[in-house]
Design a protein around this motif. Structure first.
Motif, PDB file in Angstrom:
ATOM      1  N   ALA A   1      35.659  41.644  41.896  1.00 24.18           N
ATOM      2  CA  ALA A   1      35.258  41.149  42.945  1.00 24.18           C
ATOM      3  C   ALA A   1      35.070  39.845  43.802  1.00 24.18           C
ATOM      4  CB  ALA A   1      33.519  41.911  43.188  1.00 24.18           C
ATOM      5  N   ILE A   2      35.872  38.653  42.846  1.00 26.01           N
ATOM      6  CA  ILE A   2      36.131  37.394  42.878  1.00 26.01           C
ATOM      7  C   ILE A   2      37.963  36.764  44.530  1.00 26.01           C
ATOM      8  CG2 ILE A   2      36.759  35.567  42.555  1.00 26.01           C
ATOM      9  CD1 ILE A   2      34.424  35.939  41.326  1.00 26.01           C
ATOM     10  N   THR A   3      37.061  36.447  44.954  1.00 31.46           N
ATOM     11  CA  THR A   3      38.489  36.539  46.244  1.00 31.46           C
ATOM     12  C   THR A   3      38.485  35.566  46.587  1.00 31.46           C
ATOM     13  OG1 THR A   3      36.587  36.656  48.153  1.00 31.46           O
ATOM     14  CG2 THR A   3      37.208  38.389  47.108  1.00 31.46           C
ATOM     15  N   ALA A   4      37.816  33.812  45.899  1.00 28.64           N
ATOM     16  CA  ALA A   4      37.889  32.777  46.187  1.00 28.64           C
ATOM     17  C   ALA A   4      36.726  31.990  44.792  1.00 28.64           C
ATOM     18  CB  ALA A   4      37.226  32.427  47.291  1.00 28.64           C
ATOM     19  N   VAL A   5      37.771  30.928  44.135  1.00 31.03           N
ATOM     20  CA  VAL A   5      37.947  30.135  43.686  1.00 31.03           C
ATOM     21  C   VAL A   5      35.872  29.399  43.380  1.00 31.03           C
ATOM     22  CG1 VAL A   5      38.460  27.720  42.375  1.00 31.03           C
ATOM     23  CG2 VAL A   5      40.265  28.999  43.508  1.00 31.03           C
ATOM     24  N   HIS A   6      35.661  29.117  44.431  1.00 33.54           N
ATOM     25  CA  HIS A   6      34.037  28.700  44.178  1.00 33.54           C
ATOM     26  C   HIS A   6      33.246  30.067  44.029  1.00 33.54           C
ATOM     27  CE1 HIS A   6      34.210  30.209  48.320  1.00 33.54           C
ATOM     28  NE2 HIS A   6      32.924  31.181  48.395  1.00 33.54           N
ATOM     29  N   GLN A   7      34.500  31.349  43.728  1.00 35.77           N
ATOM     30  CA  GLN A   7      32.896  31.858  43.767  1.00 35.77           C
ATOM     31  C   GLN A   7      32.849  32.668  42.181  1.00 35.77           C
ATOM     32  OE1 GLN A   7      34.973  35.792  45.600  1.00 35.77           O
ATOM     33  NE2 GLN A   7      33.751  34.961  47.349  1.00 35.77           N
ATOM     34  N   LEU A   8      34.032  31.787  41.207  1.00 37.15           N
ATOM     35  CA  LEU A   8      34.025  31.614  39.796  1.00 37.15           C
ATOM     36  C   LEU A   8      32.688  30.429  39.145  1.00 37.15           C
ATOM     37  CD1 LEU A   8      37.884  31.677  39.236  1.00 37.15           C
ATOM     38  CD2 LEU A   8      36.779  33.402  38.464  1.00 37.15           C
ATOM     39  N   ASN A   9      32.178  30.896  37.991  1.00 30.70           N
ATOM     40  CA  ASN A   9      31.107  30.409  37.122  1.00 30.70           C
ATOM     41  C   ASN A   9      32.073  28.841  37.012  1.00 30.70           C
ATOM     42  OD1 ASN A   9      32.693  30.300  34.482  1.00 30.70           O
ATOM     43  ND2 ASN A   9      31.588  32.442  34.517  1.00 30.70           N
TER      44      ASN A   9
ATOM     45  N   ILE B   1      42.457  26.264  36.567  1.00 31.85           N
ATOM     46  CA  ILE B   1      43.010  24.782  36.252  1.00 31.85           C
ATOM     47  C   ILE B   1      43.818  24.886  34.933  1.00 31.85           C
ATOM     48  CG2 ILE B   1      42.819  22.400  36.595  1.00 31.85           C
ATOM     49  CD1 ILE B   1      42.104  23.909  39.613  1.00 31.85           C
ATOM     50  N   SER B   2      43.481  24.791  33.754  1.00 35.84           N
ATOM     51  CA  SER B   2      44.236  24.849  32.801  1.00 35.84           C
ATOM     52  C   SER B   2      45.449  25.868  32.668  1.00 35.84           C
ATOM     53  CB  SER B   2      43.414  24.512  31.798  1.00 35.84           C
ATOM     54  OG  SER B   2      43.768  25.292  30.323  1.00 35.84           O
TER      55      SER B   2
ATOM     56  N   VAL C   1      51.577  24.608  44.437  1.00 34.89           N
ATOM     57  CA  VAL C   1      50.437  26.382  43.266  1.00 34.89           C
ATOM     58  C   VAL C   1      50.233  26.811  44.932  1.00 34.89           C
ATOM     59  CG1 VAL C   1      48.768  26.003  42.426  1.00 34.89           C
ATOM     60  CG2 VAL C   1      50.881  24.850  41.516  1.00 34.89           C
ATOM     61  N   ALA C   2      49.583  27.696  45.246  1.00 37.24           N
ATOM     62  CA  ALA C   2      48.766  27.953  45.933  1.00 37.24           C
ATOM     63  C   ALA C   2      47.636  29.794  46.120  1.00 37.24           C
ATOM     64  CB  ALA C   2      50.094  27.644  46.785  1.00 37.24           C
ATOM     65  N   ALA C   3      46.246  29.176  46.443  1.00 36.18           N
ATOM     66  CA  ALA C   3      46.606  30.653  46.670  1.00 36.18           C
ATOM     67  C   ALA C   3      45.869  30.603  48.136  1.00 36.18           C
ATOM     68  CB  ALA C   3      44.645  30.306  46.007  1.00 36.18           C
ATOM     69  N   LEU C   4      46.223  32.333  48.768  1.00 32.12           N
ATOM     70  CA  LEU C   4      46.333  32.285  50.530  1.00 32.12           C
ATOM     71  C   LEU C   4      44.800  33.599  50.838  1.00 32.12           C
ATOM     72  CD1 LEU C   4      49.875  32.258  51.392  1.00 32.12           C
ATOM     73  CD2 LEU C   4      48.184  30.515  51.420  1.00 32.12           C
ATOM     74  N   GLY C   5      45.284  34.793  49.776  1.00 37.18           N
ATOM     75  CA  GLY C   5      44.133  35.743  50.268  1.00 37.18           C
ATOM     76  C   GLY C   5      44.549  36.363  51.657  1.00 37.18           C
TER      77      GLY C   5
ATOM     78  N   GLN D   1      42.276  39.598  46.551  1.00 39.28           N
ATOM     79  CA  GLN D   1      41.652  39.245  45.015  1.00 39.28           C
ATOM     80  C   GLN D   1      42.071  38.280  44.785  1.00 39.28           C
ATOM     81  OE1 GLN D   1      43.967  42.114  42.498  1.00 39.28           O
ATOM     82  NE2 GLN D   1      41.888  41.460  40.558  1.00 39.28           N
ATOM     83  N   LEU D   2      41.700  36.800  43.717  1.00 38.75           N
ATOM     84  CA  LEU D   2      41.785  36.171  43.839  1.00 38.75           C
ATOM     85  C   LEU D   2      43.193  35.413  42.855  1.00 38.75           C
ATOM     86  CD1 LEU D   2      41.304  33.127  44.139  1.00 38.75           C
ATOM     87  CD2 LEU D   2      39.831  32.539  41.721  1.00 38.75           C
ATOM     88  N   HIS D   3      44.682  35.004  43.293  1.00 42.50           N
ATOM     89  CA  HIS D   3      45.227  34.968  42.393  1.00 42.50           C
ATOM     90  C   HIS D   3      45.835  33.880  43.033  1.00 42.50           C
ATOM     91  CE1 HIS D   3      46.849  36.909  46.549  1.00 42.50           C
ATOM     92  NE2 HIS D   3      48.150  36.852  46.084  1.00 42.50           N
ATOM     93  N   TRP D   4      46.479  32.944  41.954  1.00 37.88           N
ATOM     94  CA  TRP D   4      47.845  31.464  42.466  1.00 37.88           C
ATOM     95  C   TRP D   4      48.793  32.132  42.310  1.00 37.88           C
ATOM     96  CZ3 TRP D   4      45.059  26.292  40.072  1.00 37.88           C
ATOM     97  CH2 TRP D   4      44.058  26.182  41.283  1.00 37.88           C
TER      98      TRP D   4
END
Length: 152
Positions: A59-67, A75-76, A96-100, A105-108
């Protein structure tokens, strides 16, 4: 403001959801390997060496939702995937891009670009049609990338 560590995605029942890869990503990519945070898949488009990193968090759609720890791990792992493409394919640029927009679903996307690729210098999205790998090409690229990730 709640701490990012306290946010845990849950399903409708309030119980934690299970991680699953979006059907569109499953259809468009080939399995490559698993890292600490992400599943790594190869986009089935021979025009570009193109990896997809999918954090194994439901249920993660954006980077800011990750701890914070997962953000740093993403990033690593993205940098690690970029190094793989850079060393194996000697591109002119790594994108490198994340569009969604189509897949929430968050994917890079980690894409090796060359100045002679069919979409250069523009973006790869909306540029022509994907060209699937042949069975032999697929086996070669997957084996090469898996060896790189396993050796490192």
């Amino acid at each position: 403001m709640p701490s990012p560590k306290s946010a845990r995605p849950t399903g409708r029942t309030g119980k934690p959801s299970m991680f699953q890869i979006h059907p569109r990503l499953l259809a468009d990519t080939l399995p490559l390997c698993g890292l600490t945070l992400c599943e790594v898949r190869l986009m089935n488009d021979r025009r570009f060496p193109w990896l997809i990193l999918i954090p194994k968090r439901p249920a993660i759609t954006a980077v800011h939702q990750l701890n914070l720890a997962d953000q740093q791990q993403l990033i690593s792992e993205s940098s690690h995937a970029s190094m793989a493409l850079e060393q194996l394919y000697t591109p002119d640029k790594i994108n490198v891009a994340a569009l969604g927009n189509l897949v929430p679903q968050l994917h890079w996307h980690v894409v090796a670009r060359r100045s002679d690729d069919p979409c250069w210098p523009g973006p790869i999205w909306g540029c022509g049609q994907p060209i699937a790998y042949t069975e032999a090409e697929c086996a070669h690229h997957i084996a090469t990338l898996q060896a790189w990730f396993n050796d490192d």
